[in-house]
Design a protein around this motif. Structure first.
Motif, PDB file in Angstrom:
ATOM      1  N   THR A  37       0.851  -1.184   0.000  1.00  0.00           N
ATOM      2  CA  THR A  37       0.000   0.000   0.000  1.00  0.00           C
ATOM      3  C   THR A  37       0.886   1.233   0.000  1.00  0.00           C
ATOM      4  N   VAL A  38       0.630   2.134  -0.943  1.00  0.00           N
ATOM      5  CA  VAL A  38       1.371   3.395  -0.975  1.00  0.00           C
ATOM      6  C   VAL A  38       0.605   4.406  -0.137  1.00  0.00           C
ATOM      7  N   ALA A  39       1.269   4.927   0.903  1.00  0.00           N
ATOM      8  CA  ALA A  39       0.596   5.801   1.860  1.00  0.00           C
ATOM      9  C   ALA A  39       1.579   6.786   2.467  1.00  0.00           C
ATOM     10  N   GLN A  40       1.257   8.064   2.399  1.00  0.00           N
ATOM     11  CA  GLN A  40       2.028   9.125   3.057  1.00  0.00           C
ATOM     12  C   GLN A  40       3.513   9.081   2.688  1.00  0.00           C
ATOM     13  N   GLY A  41       3.796   8.808   1.406  1.00  0.00           N
ATOM     14  CA  GLY A  41       5.174   8.793   0.958  1.00  0.00           C
ATOM     15  C   GLY A  41       5.933   7.525   1.271  1.00  0.00           C
ATOM     16  N   PHE A  42       5.218   6.467   1.634  1.00  0.00           N
ATOM     17  CA  PHE A  42       5.846   5.181   1.934  1.00  0.00           C
ATOM     18  C   PHE A  42       5.167   4.079   1.118  1.00  0.00           C
ATOM     19  N   TYR A  71      -5.291   3.464   1.889  1.00  0.00           N
ATOM     20  CA  TYR A  71      -4.976   4.814   2.370  1.00  0.00           C
ATOM     21  C   TYR A  71      -6.160   5.716   2.055  1.00  0.00           C
ATOM     22  N   HIS A  72      -6.753   6.287   3.117  1.00  0.00           N
ATOM     23  CA  HIS A  72      -7.988   7.054   2.976  1.00  0.00           C
ATOM     24  C   HIS A  72      -8.017   8.132   4.052  1.00  0.00           C
ATOM     25  N   LEU A  73      -8.365   9.353   3.679  1.00  0.00           N
ATOM     26  CA  LEU A  73      -8.454  10.465   4.621  1.00  0.00           C
ATOM     27  C   LEU A  73      -7.123  10.679   5.350  1.00  0.00           C
ATOM     28  N   ARG A  74      -6.024  10.462   4.625  1.00  0.00           N
ATOM     29  CA  ARG A  74      -4.666  10.596   5.157  1.00  0.00           C
ATOM     30  C   ARG A  74      -4.393   9.607   6.295  1.00  0.00           C
ATOM     31  N   ARG A  75      -5.182   8.559   6.350  1.00  0.00           N
ATOM     32  CA  ARG A  75      -5.024   7.518   7.359  1.00  0.00           C
ATOM     33  C   ARG A  75      -4.752   6.179   6.670  1.00  0.00           C
ATOM     34  N   LEU A  76      -4.071   5.308   7.374  1.00  0.00           N
ATOM     35  CA  LEU A  76      -3.899   3.937   6.930  1.00  0.00           C
ATOM     36  C   LEU A  76      -4.969   3.086   7.605  1.00  0.00           C
ATOM     37  N   PHE A  77      -5.870   2.529   6.822  1.00  0.00           N
ATOM     38  CA  PHE A  77      -6.887   1.608   7.313  1.00  0.00           C
ATOM     39  C   PHE A  77      -6.374   0.197   7.049  1.00  0.00           C
ATOM     40  N   VAL A  78      -6.344  -0.654   8.083  1.00  0.00           N
ATOM     41  CA  VAL A  78      -5.744  -1.982   7.947  1.00  0.00           C
ATOM     42  C   VAL A  78      -6.715  -3.045   8.436  1.00  0.00           C
ATOM     43  N   ALA A  79      -6.591  -4.247   7.878  1.00  0.00           N
ATOM     44  CA  ALA A  79      -7.449  -5.375   8.259  1.00  0.00           C
ATOM     45  C   ALA A  79      -6.694  -6.665   7.984  1.00  0.00           C
ATOM     46  N   GLY A  80      -7.387  -7.787   8.215  1.00  0.00           N
ATOM     47  CA  GLY A  80      -6.708  -9.074   8.130  1.00  0.00           C
ATOM     48  C   GLY A  80      -5.854  -9.293   9.348  1.00  0.00           C
ATOM     49  N   ILE A  81      -6.423  -9.026  10.520  1.00  0.00           N
ATOM     50  CA  ILE A  81      -5.727  -9.138  11.807  1.00  0.00           C
ATOM     51  C   ILE A  81      -6.193 -10.431  12.472  1.00  0.00           C
ATOM     52  N   ALA A  82      -5.286 -11.357  12.712  1.00  0.00           N
ATOM     53  CA  ALA A  82      -5.665 -12.695  13.165  1.00  0.00           C
ATOM     54  C   ALA A  82      -6.466 -12.672  14.462  1.00  0.00           C
ATOM     55  N   ALA A  83      -6.088 -11.833  15.407  1.00  0.00           N
ATOM     56  CA  ALA A  83      -6.752 -11.834  16.708  1.00  0.00           C
ATOM     57  C   ALA A  83      -8.137 -11.220  16.665  1.00  0.00           C
ATOM     58  N   THR A  84      -8.375 -10.321  15.700  1.00  0.00           N
ATOM     59  CA  THR A  84      -9.667  -9.629  15.600  1.00  0.00           C
ATOM     60  C   THR A  84     -10.111  -9.621  14.139  1.00  0.00           C
ATOM     61  N   PRO A  85     -10.601 -10.751  13.631  1.00  0.00           N
ATOM     62  CA  PRO A  85     -10.848 -10.894  12.196  1.00  0.00           C
ATOM     63  C   PRO A  85     -11.956 -10.013  11.635  1.00  0.00           C
ATOM     64  N   SER A  86     -12.828  -9.468  12.482  1.00  0.00           N
ATOM     65  CA  SER A  86     -13.895  -8.591  11.997  1.00  0.00           C
ATOM     66  C   SER A  86     -13.586  -7.118  12.207  1.00  0.00           C
TER      67      SER A  86
END
Length: 504
Positions: A120-125, A158-173
């Motif tokens: 994911t390209v986000a905030q210059g990274f 990358y949305h609203l200058r934020r990184l939104f992330v998912a696919g987290i094993a401990a909290t799948p929803s």
């Protein structure tokens, strides 16, 4: 022949349509449209070729699969941006600065070379994630861990200058988001997380890119649901379920375009179109015309599929695993302007990753395919062969089985077939088009048609001989770097009896 009659399909503009009995299909449709694409008028041409982008293999021994590729532009403090391709290959990450050579960013990131990586390209990274290893970043100079205390996530947007992330094993929803303008800040009132239908038998399996100021969160792979995330800040974020069913198979099959969002489910290919009139979303089932072909994709390997959007070719496509295969050797391609399907098949390689990016130096959109052998393939090549012009591929279009030819020559009438007229665009004296003619489903008889570019006419009359009630035509071009462009055809016949005199 005073009774000679003609059945004409000109122009031949219909697309691939296989999910119905052949005798009931529209006369201008195809039951095969392999390695072809449609120009704006709907006419069929051979798809463009591919070539190897890098001259030497990337990755390590036994771990050469491109699991993710992305086009990374960074302005920094200058008005002129710097472009790099970035990739994950096996357990390494790479960059290419337009010279066709992959340089290592990190020689030992990732514990499993088979993991489905996301960039994911986000905030210059460029942010690398795979759901198992701690996410890493690269800013075209320095490689480092993603700062703060981020969760270990599989994919992001990358949305609203934020990184939104998912696919987290401990909290799948759960979808977790960083602070605005600070993708390394994961605590405090401006960061947080959102839960989407916890314990519904699904997990958050993918995120769209920003679409008209909103995100769409996909759950799957069992029951399936899609949720719209609106609002501009944590205090105004709002979740609305907009689709139930059609479970997305993985994040890489979600395709966000300026006008629509497409995805692949366990049931087929879909479109999510916004309605300005009602302000809601509706699900569109795209793959009904080719559903039997979709059903041949390997169900257990649909999680390997990847999608792409090609704006200058007016298509979206999904690289999939065909029946009997283990890698993405075929592509289902949908022309969203003409609303027509075709099927592509790569020769000499498979494509576990794909992107459409601006070609370095020319900045023309081009399809790039990450393969499993350490090479990136650059598509859109006018040399109509695969893999450095080494491998020919066959373009094939096939008509339905025609029983009713009109003029009183219905399905019960035998016909004496005498000739086929083919209309085409002249190409080259050595470009021979193959015409296979099958009557009543019998073994086809092959004929060769020269596509001589020096001809003053654009048609060829092929005498044939055969008697029966139905006829099927198949046109193909199998030569390396040889083109075809078919406009239409005519079937010339003499009607016969409408009662069979042969013993059954």
């Amino acid at each position: 022949m005073s009774n000679l009659r003609t059945f004409r399909v000109y122009p031949w503009k219909g697309g691939l349509l296989t999910s119905a009995p052949q005798s009931l299909l529209p006369v201008d449709s195809c039951i095969q449209a392999t390695n072809v694409e449609y120009i704006t008028s709907g006419l069929k041409i051979k798809r463009l070729g591919t070539t190897r982008y890098n001259g030497t293999q990337s990755g390590g021994a036994g771990a050469r699969t491109f699991t993710a590729i992305a086009d990374f532009w960074r302005h920094g403090a200058a008005l002129s941006p710097t472009q790099d391709f970035v990739a994950a290959v096996g357990t390494r990450t790479y960059k290419d600065d337009g010279d066709g050579t992959w340089d290592e960013i990190n020689a030992a990131w990732g514990t499993d070379a088979s993991l489905n990586t996301n960039i994911t390209v986000a905030q210059g990274f460029a942010v690398f994630s795979n759901g198992v290893d701690a996410p890493r970043t690269w800013d075209q100079t320095t490689e480092a861990a993603l700062g703060g205390t981020p969760p270990t996530f599989a994919y992001a947007t990358y949305h609203l200058r934020r990184l939104f992330v998912a696919g987290i094993a401990a909290t799948p929803s759960q979808v977790t988001f960083s602070a605005a303008g600070a993708i390394a800040t994961w605590s405090g009132v401006d960061s947080g997380n959102l839960i989407f239908d916890e314990d519904d038998g699904d997990r958050v399996i993918g995120l769209s890119k920003p679409f008209h100021g909103r995100l769409f969160v996909f759950k799957g792979p069992t029951h399936g649901s899609i949720h719209e995330l609106s609002g501009l800040s944590p205090s105004t974020f709002n979740r609305t379920k907009v689709v139930q069913g059609a479970p997305c198979v993985n994040n890489h099959t979600i395709i966000t375009t300026p006008d629509d969002i497409y995805w692949m489910s366990r049931y087929g290919f879909h479109s999510l179109s916004l309605s300005q009139e009602f302000g809601d979303a509706r699900e569109g089932f795209l793959s009904a015309p080719i559903q039997d072909g979709f059903n041949d994709t390997v169900a257990a390997r649909r999680s390997q599929a990847v999608g792409f959007w090609h704006p200058t070719r007016n298509v979206v496509g999904w690289c999939c695993v065909d029946s009997g295969q283990t890698t993405n050797t075929e592509v289902w391609v949908y022309n969203y302007i003409l609303k027509q399907w075709s099927r592509w098949a790569w020769s000499g390689f498979a494509a576990p990753s794909a992107m459409v990016a601006l070609t370095p130096t020319t900045e023309v959109p081009r399809l790039y395919l990450g393969a499993g052998d350490g090479y990136l393939r650059a598509g859109d090549q006018t040399t109509l062969s695969d893999d450095n012009a080494d491998t020919a591929y066959t373009a094939t279009v096939q008509t339905p089985e025609y029983y009713d030819l009109g003029s009183g020559a219905g399905p019960d009438v035998e016909k004496q077939f005498v000739a086929i007229t083919t209309y085409y665009k002249p190409k080259n004296a050595v470009f021979n088009l193959t015409l296979d003619v099958s009557i009543d489903g019998a073994a086809a008889v092959s004929y060769s048609i020269s596509m001589n570019q020096n001809l003053t006419t654009t048609y060829d009359v092929t005498p044939i001989e055969g008697r029966g009630r139905s006829i099927t035509l198949t046109y193909s071009q199998a030569g390396a770097n040889r083109d075809m462009e078919i406009y239409g055809f005519e079937i010339h016949y003499v009607p016969g009896q409408n009662v069979s005199l042969e013993r059954p």
